[in-house]
Design a protein around this motif. Sequence first.
Motif, PDB file in Angstrom:
ATOM      1  N   ASN A   1      32.268  -3.268  -8.255  1.00 40.89           N
ATOM      2  CA  ASN A   1      31.679  -3.091  -9.424  1.00 40.89           C
ATOM      3  C   ASN A   1      30.783  -3.519  -9.524  1.00 40.89           C
ATOM      4  O   ASN A   1      29.656  -3.155 -10.530  1.00 40.89           O
ATOM      5  N   SER A   2      29.701  -4.870  -8.702  1.00 41.38           N
ATOM      6  CA  SER A   2      28.274  -5.172  -8.756  1.00 41.38           C
ATOM      7  C   SER A   2      27.462  -4.084  -8.026  1.00 41.38           C
ATOM      8  O   SER A   2      26.676  -4.122  -8.930  1.00 41.38           O
ATOM      9  N   PHE A   3      27.916  -3.114  -7.415  1.00 44.89           N
ATOM     10  CA  PHE A   3      27.018  -2.159  -7.344  1.00 44.89           C
ATOM     11  C   PHE A   3      27.168  -0.961  -8.067  1.00 44.89           C
ATOM     12  O   PHE A   3      25.378  -0.716  -8.654  1.00 44.89           O
ATOM     13  N   VAL A   4      27.713  -0.653  -8.639  1.00 47.46           N
ATOM     14  CA  VAL A   4      28.352  -0.178 -10.086  1.00 47.46           C
ATOM     15  C   VAL A   4      27.473  -0.266 -11.406  1.00 47.46           C
ATOM     16  O   VAL A   4      26.967  -0.180 -11.969  1.00 47.46           O
ATOM     17  N   MET A   5      27.528  -2.048 -11.829  1.00 48.21           N
ATOM     18  CA  MET A   5      26.294  -2.127 -12.898  1.00 48.21           C
ATOM     19  C   MET A   5      25.489  -2.369 -12.537  1.00 48.21           C
ATOM     20  O   MET A   5      24.441  -2.571 -13.435  1.00 48.21           O
ATOM     21  N   SER A   6      24.493  -2.438 -11.167  1.00 48.76           N
ATOM     22  CA  SER A   6      23.423  -2.205 -10.932  1.00 48.76           C
ATOM     23  C   SER A   6      22.798  -1.074 -10.917  1.00 48.76           C
ATOM     24  O   SER A   6      21.933  -0.655 -11.253  1.00 48.76           O
ATOM     25  N   LEU A   7      23.929   0.104 -10.716  1.00 49.60           N
ATOM     26  CA  LEU A   7      23.844   1.582 -10.682  1.00 49.60           C
ATOM     27  C   LEU A   7      23.289   2.058 -11.874  1.00 49.60           C
ATOM     28  O   LEU A   7      22.358   2.476 -12.715  1.00 49.60           O
ATOM     29  N   ALA A   8      24.409   1.197 -12.958  1.00 53.68           N
ATOM     30  CA  ALA A   8      24.106   1.448 -14.217  1.00 53.68           C
ATOM     31  C   ALA A   8      22.652   1.202 -15.443  1.00 53.68           C
ATOM     32  O   ALA A   8      22.430   1.588 -15.760  1.00 53.68           O
ATOM     33  N   VAL A   9      22.369  -0.338 -14.135  1.00 60.56           N
ATOM     34  CA  VAL A   9      21.014  -0.670 -14.583  1.00 60.56           C
ATOM     35  C   VAL A   9      19.882   0.151 -14.245  1.00 60.56           C
ATOM     36  O   VAL A   9      19.090   0.460 -15.106  1.00 60.56           O
TER      37      VAL A   9
ATOM     38  N   HIS B   1       3.961   5.504 -15.387  1.00 58.93           N
ATOM     39  CA  HIS B   1       5.307   6.218 -15.350  1.00 58.93           C
ATOM     40  C   HIS B   1       5.545   7.222 -14.130  1.00 58.93           C
ATOM     41  O   HIS B   1       7.201   7.219 -14.099  1.00 58.93           O
ATOM     42  N   SER B   2       5.120   7.897 -12.994  1.00 64.20           N
ATOM     43  CA  SER B   2       5.111   8.928 -12.194  1.00 64.20           C
ATOM     44  C   SER B   2       5.591   7.468 -11.013  1.00 64.20           C
ATOM     45  O   SER B   2       7.082   8.045 -11.039  1.00 64.20           O
ATOM     46  N   SER B   3       5.977   5.747 -11.514  1.00 57.08           N
ATOM     47  CA  SER B   3       6.006   5.081 -10.525  1.00 57.08           C
ATOM     48  C   SER B   3       7.075   5.009 -10.501  1.00 57.08           C
ATOM     49  O   SER B   3       8.795   4.801 -10.026  1.00 57.08           O
ATOM     50  N   LEU B   4       7.396   4.753 -12.816  1.00 56.11           N
ATOM     51  CA  LEU B   4       8.878   4.224 -12.824  1.00 56.11           C
ATOM     52  C   LEU B   4       9.291   4.996 -12.609  1.00 56.11           C
ATOM     53  O   LEU B   4      10.799   5.434 -11.927  1.00 56.11           O
ATOM     54  N   ASP B   5       9.525   6.518 -12.445  1.00 55.53           N
ATOM     55  CA  ASP B   5      10.730   7.638 -12.273  1.00 55.53           C
ATOM     56  C   ASP B   5      10.940   7.631 -10.701  1.00 55.53           C
ATOM     57  O   ASP B   5      11.940   7.782 -10.669  1.00 55.53           O
ATOM     58  N   VAL B   6       9.745   7.380  -9.944  1.00 51.80           N
ATOM     59  CA  VAL B   6      10.301   7.465  -8.367  1.00 51.80           C
ATOM     60  C   VAL B   6      11.169   6.712  -8.099  1.00 51.80           C
ATOM     61  O   VAL B   6      12.234   6.813  -7.468  1.00 51.80           O
ATOM     62  N   MET B   7      10.989   5.684  -8.560  1.00 55.94           N
ATOM     63  CA  MET B   7      11.586   3.903  -8.088  1.00 55.94           C
ATOM     64  C   MET B   7      12.356   3.930  -8.865  1.00 55.94           C
ATOM     65  O   MET B   7      13.681   3.793  -8.102  1.00 55.94           O
ATOM     66  N   LEU B   8      13.050   4.550 -10.280  1.00 52.32           N
ATOM     67  CA  LEU B   8      14.523   3.659 -10.672  1.00 52.32           C
ATOM     68  C   LEU B   8      14.845   5.235 -10.578  1.00 52.32           C
ATOM     69  O   LEU B   8      16.956   5.278 -10.066  1.00 52.32           O
ATOM     70  N   CYS B   9      15.083   6.420 -10.047  1.00 52.70           N
ATOM     71  CA  CYS B   9      15.440   7.445  -9.391  1.00 52.70           C
ATOM     72  C   CYS B   9      15.872   7.160  -8.024  1.00 52.70           C
ATOM     73  O   CYS B   9      17.035   7.595  -7.826  1.00 52.70           O
ATOM     74  N   THR B  10      15.236   6.693  -7.285  1.00 50.64           N
ATOM     75  CA  THR B  10      15.699   6.489  -6.355  1.00 50.64           C
ATOM     76  C   THR B  10      16.413   5.258  -5.925  1.00 50.64           C
ATOM     77  O   THR B  10      17.260   5.600  -4.770  1.00 50.64           O
ATOM     78  N   ALA B  11      16.456   4.393  -6.560  1.00 52.08           N
ATOM     79  CA  ALA B  11      17.265   3.131  -6.593  1.00 52.08           C
ATOM     80  C   ALA B  11      18.829   3.761  -6.889  1.00 52.08           C
ATOM     81  O   ALA B  11      19.814   3.389  -6.820  1.00 52.08           O
ATOM     82  N   SER B  12      18.720   4.904  -7.948  1.00 52.81           N
ATOM     83  CA  SER B  12      19.793   5.364  -8.607  1.00 52.81           C
ATOM     84  C   SER B  12      20.511   6.105  -7.251  1.00 52.81           C
ATOM     85  O   SER B  12      22.271   5.805  -6.893  1.00 52.81           O
TER      86      SER B  12
END
Length: 341
Positions: free
Chosen positions: A63-71, A103-114
Amino acid sequence: MEQQFNANTSLQIELQSCTTSRNQISRIFLYAFLSVGIICTVVGNFLVVLSIAYFKQLQSPTNSFVMSLAVADCLVGLVVMPYSMIRTVEGCWYFGSLFCQLHSSLDVMLCTASIFHLSCIAFDRYYAVCNPLVYSLKMSPSRVALLIAVCWAVPMLISFGPIMLDLHVADVDILLPQDVCVFLVSRIYAVMASLVAFYLPMAIMLVAYWKIFKAAKRQARQISALESQMAAGVGKDSSKKKKHRNTMRRERKAAKTLGIIMGVFLLFWMPFFTVNIVDPFIDYSTEVVVWDIFLWLGYINSSLNPFLYGFFNRSFRRAFLMFMGCRKGWKMCKARLEDAT
């Protein structure tokens, strides 16, 4: 070379006109439809974060991974999807070239992090099911923290650095106007970034879940055999048939769960990353509407993650119901969850 120049020139001319061809009714419908998706993404993932942060019973390595995924998914809904919605509906970018890069940087970073978090969850479940005796050693708090840090650091490196420094368009001879924000990338960046952001995590998930499925199948048969032996003295044919049905039910449930997880992931992200690699090799001729559809399919995956990794879990469901329906205070809600678990 001349054909490529003509293709680039025609693309540049096309991008200079950002007026939308949608009528008022279709724009209102799109705004309403996409807004619902954004709200579901933010609220669903926020409930996951709130549940794990508040209830100690839900605080575990997985659930630590799940929580970070949810963030990560919640941030996709908060800081990425609203601007993408305006760009998709209006056909124009009203926020300037610098914010387009951000915006493109955040898009790539957050989707890749997910996506990285999804592969870590698969890795965690692999050890929990296939190697339970060494699970606590392999998934110690320090190692979990390190993996979560990697899930954020690597996406940041492949997004903000190349994009803010224009390294992702090093070989692209297309100048975009101020009122257009299209994420064009060079062939090298398209291949490398797609491999790191999607295809490598996909391979990890496929291998991990395939081994989990095989282990669950083997364990279900072992349990069935043990139950049959225990009931050998008094068991009848009907008892054996019942145990066999239970075994088959366990196998179907494991296959269904793993199939849904991988099926959703591949269905919503595979089209985007396939086009992302192909597009630079066909002189960026992919239609904008195709990009929008495939991009929003990827965003939808962030909306569905709370359901796949949270709502299917009984403890999470109880926590969500308490948040939404308990009226007598947080302490009573907490006590009810402790009694339930």
